[in-house]
Design a protein around this motif. Sequence first.
Motif, PDB file in Angstrom:
ATOM      1  N   MET A   1       0.827  -1.204   0.000  1.00  0.00           N
ATOM      2  CA  MET A   1       0.000   0.000   0.000  1.00  0.00           C
ATOM      3  C   MET A   1       0.865   1.260   0.000  1.00  0.00           C
ATOM      4  O   MET A   1       0.486   2.259  -0.598  1.00  0.00           O
ATOM      5  CB  MET A   1      -0.915  -0.046   1.232  1.00  0.00           C
ATOM      6  CG  MET A   1      -1.970   0.996   1.220  1.00  0.00           C
ATOM      7  SD  MET A   1      -3.043   0.775  -0.201  1.00  0.00           S
ATOM      8  CE  MET A   1      -4.411   1.702   0.277  1.00  0.00           C
ATOM      9  N   ILE A   2       2.005   1.208   0.658  1.00  0.00           N
ATOM     10  CA  ILE A   2       2.906   2.361   0.722  1.00  0.00           C
ATOM     11  C   ILE A   2       3.427   2.701  -0.683  1.00  0.00           C
ATOM     12  O   ILE A   2       3.536   3.874  -1.040  1.00  0.00           O
ATOM     13  CB  ILE A   2       4.081   2.078   1.683  1.00  0.00           C
ATOM     14  CG1 ILE A   2       3.578   1.780   3.094  1.00  0.00           C
ATOM     15  CG2 ILE A   2       5.061   3.235   1.694  1.00  0.00           C
ATOM     16  CD1 ILE A   2       2.878   2.941   3.743  1.00  0.00           C
ATOM     17  N   ALA A   3       3.716   1.699  -1.481  1.00  0.00           N
ATOM     18  CA  ALA A   3       4.232   1.934  -2.833  1.00  0.00           C
ATOM     19  C   ALA A   3       3.185   2.633  -3.700  1.00  0.00           C
ATOM     20  O   ALA A   3       3.525   3.507  -4.511  1.00  0.00           O
ATOM     21  CB  ALA A   3       4.657   0.617  -3.471  1.00  0.00           C
ATOM     22  N   VAL A   4       1.934   2.284  -3.531  1.00  0.00           N
ATOM     23  CA  VAL A   4       0.868   2.922  -4.309  1.00  0.00           C
ATOM     24  C   VAL A   4       0.764   4.400  -3.940  1.00  0.00           C
ATOM     25  O   VAL A   4       0.629   5.260  -4.820  1.00  0.00           O
ATOM     26  CB  VAL A   4      -0.480   2.194  -4.069  1.00  0.00           C
ATOM     27  CG1 VAL A   4      -1.620   2.944  -4.731  1.00  0.00           C
ATOM     28  CG2 VAL A   4      -0.413   0.775  -4.564  1.00  0.00           C
ATOM     29  N   ILE A   5       0.863   4.696  -2.652  1.00  0.00           N
ATOM     30  CA  ILE A   5       0.802   6.090  -2.206  1.00  0.00           C
ATOM     31  C   ILE A   5       1.985   6.878  -2.747  1.00  0.00           C
ATOM     32  O   ILE A   5       1.827   8.017  -3.204  1.00  0.00           O
ATOM     33  CB  ILE A   5       0.717   6.159  -0.665  1.00  0.00           C
ATOM     34  CG1 ILE A   5      -0.614   5.586  -0.202  1.00  0.00           C
ATOM     35  CG2 ILE A   5       0.886   7.594  -0.179  1.00  0.00           C
ATOM     36  CD1 ILE A   5      -0.748   5.451   1.300  1.00  0.00           C
ATOM     37  N   GLU A   6       3.161   6.273  -2.727  1.00  0.00           N
ATOM     38  CA  GLU A   6       4.345   6.959  -3.260  1.00  0.00           C
ATOM     39  C   GLU A   6       4.213   7.214  -4.763  1.00  0.00           C
ATOM     40  O   GLU A   6       4.622   8.259  -5.263  1.00  0.00           O
ATOM     41  CB  GLU A   6       5.606   6.138  -2.967  1.00  0.00           C
ATOM     42  CG  GLU A   6       5.929   6.017  -1.490  1.00  0.00           C
ATOM     43  CD  GLU A   6       6.262   7.346  -0.849  1.00  0.00           C
ATOM     44  OE1 GLU A   6       6.874   8.204  -1.518  1.00  0.00           O
ATOM     45  OE2 GLU A   6       5.891   7.531   0.318  1.00  0.00           O
ATOM     46  N   ILE A   7       3.634   6.269  -5.483  1.00  0.00           N
ATOM     47  CA  ILE A   7       3.415   6.452  -6.925  1.00  0.00           C
ATOM     48  C   ILE A   7       2.410   7.574  -7.166  1.00  0.00           C
ATOM     49  O   ILE A   7       2.612   8.423  -8.047  1.00  0.00           O
ATOM     50  CB  ILE A   7       2.960   5.136  -7.570  1.00  0.00           C
ATOM     51  CG1 ILE A   7       4.114   4.141  -7.585  1.00  0.00           C
ATOM     52  CG2 ILE A   7       2.429   5.371  -8.981  1.00  0.00           C
ATOM     53  CD1 ILE A   7       3.739   2.745  -8.014  1.00  0.00           C
ATOM     54  N   VAL A   8       1.337   7.617  -6.382  1.00  0.00           N
ATOM     55  CA  VAL A   8       0.338   8.688  -6.516  1.00  0.00           C
ATOM     56  C   VAL A   8       0.979  10.039  -6.238  1.00  0.00           C
ATOM     57  O   VAL A   8       0.745  11.021  -6.963  1.00  0.00           O
ATOM     58  CB  VAL A   8      -0.867   8.425  -5.580  1.00  0.00           C
ATOM     59  CG1 VAL A   8      -1.764   9.643  -5.485  1.00  0.00           C
ATOM     60  CG2 VAL A   8      -1.645   7.215  -6.053  1.00  0.00           C
ATOM     61  N   ILE A   9       1.792  10.115  -5.205  1.00  0.00           N
ATOM     62  CA  ILE A   9       2.480  11.374  -4.862  1.00  0.00           C
ATOM     63  C   ILE A   9       3.404  11.788  -6.002  1.00  0.00           C
ATOM     64  O   ILE A   9       3.431  12.956  -6.408  1.00  0.00           O
ATOM     65  CB  ILE A   9       3.251  11.215  -3.540  1.00  0.00           C
ATOM     66  CG1 ILE A   9       2.280  11.071  -2.375  1.00  0.00           C
ATOM     67  CG2 ILE A   9       4.185  12.392  -3.319  1.00  0.00           C
ATOM     68  CD1 ILE A   9       2.942  10.653  -1.083  1.00  0.00           C
ATOM     69  N   GLY A  10       4.152  10.831  -6.544  1.00  0.00           N
ATOM     70  CA  GLY A  10       5.058  11.139  -7.655  1.00  0.00           C
ATOM     71  C   GLY A  10       4.314  11.629  -8.885  1.00  0.00           C
ATOM     72  O   GLY A  10       4.727  12.596  -9.535  1.00  0.00           O
ATOM     73  N   VAL A  11       3.200  10.979  -9.198  1.00  0.00           N
ATOM     74  CA  VAL A  11       2.400  11.400 -10.355  1.00  0.00           C
ATOM     75  C   VAL A  11       1.841  12.803 -10.129  1.00  0.00           C
ATOM     76  O   VAL A  11       1.854  13.646 -11.042  1.00  0.00           O
ATOM     77  CB  VAL A  11       1.273  10.370 -10.635  1.00  0.00           C
ATOM     78  CG1 VAL A  11       0.267  10.918 -11.613  1.00  0.00           C
ATOM     79  CG2 VAL A  11       1.869   9.073 -11.139  1.00  0.00           C
ATOM     80  N   MET A  12       1.368  13.061  -8.912  1.00  0.00           N
ATOM     81  CA  MET A  12       0.833  14.399  -8.607  1.00  0.00           C
ATOM     82  C   MET A  12       1.909  15.466  -8.727  1.00  0.00           C
ATOM     83  O   MET A  12       1.652  16.566  -9.237  1.00  0.00           O
ATOM     84  CB  MET A  12       0.214  14.415  -7.216  1.00  0.00           C
ATOM     85  CG  MET A  12      -1.094  13.662  -7.121  1.00  0.00           C
ATOM     86  SD  MET A  12      -1.749  13.615  -5.456  1.00  0.00           S
ATOM     87  CE  MET A  12      -2.333  15.307  -5.291  1.00  0.00           C
TER      88      MET A  12
END
Length: 114
Positions: free
Chosen positions: A1-12
């Motif tokens: 789940m942490i990796a998904v949040i980091e990917i979302v943050i990076g995309v944003m």
Amino acid sequence: MIAVIEIVIGVMLVVGALFAMAASIGLLRLKDVYMRMHAASKAGTLGSGVMLLALAIHAGDLSVVTRALAGVVFFLLTAPISAHLLAKAAYAAGYRPCADTKVDALAETVRPKS
């Protein structure tokens, strides 16, 4: 789940940076003060807002999230008002829209036909 949040943050962050870059390119390339102001206020506000939301997600601390959301609200409330007032001041000072502008809505107000 942490990796998904980091990917979302990076995309944003990338999306926000792209909007900020579009605003800066608009400031350099567009023809008159009104077009430049539109690019800076719309794309710049959106880019800053998305990057502040990425900060809020990344921080996770309630005080940082609150300040980031307050910054987004501040941008959304002040950018359109300041752009509108700057455009009115520029028009009153004598800066007319370029030839690409099809309709000059203030021409009749400022210089009414006799």
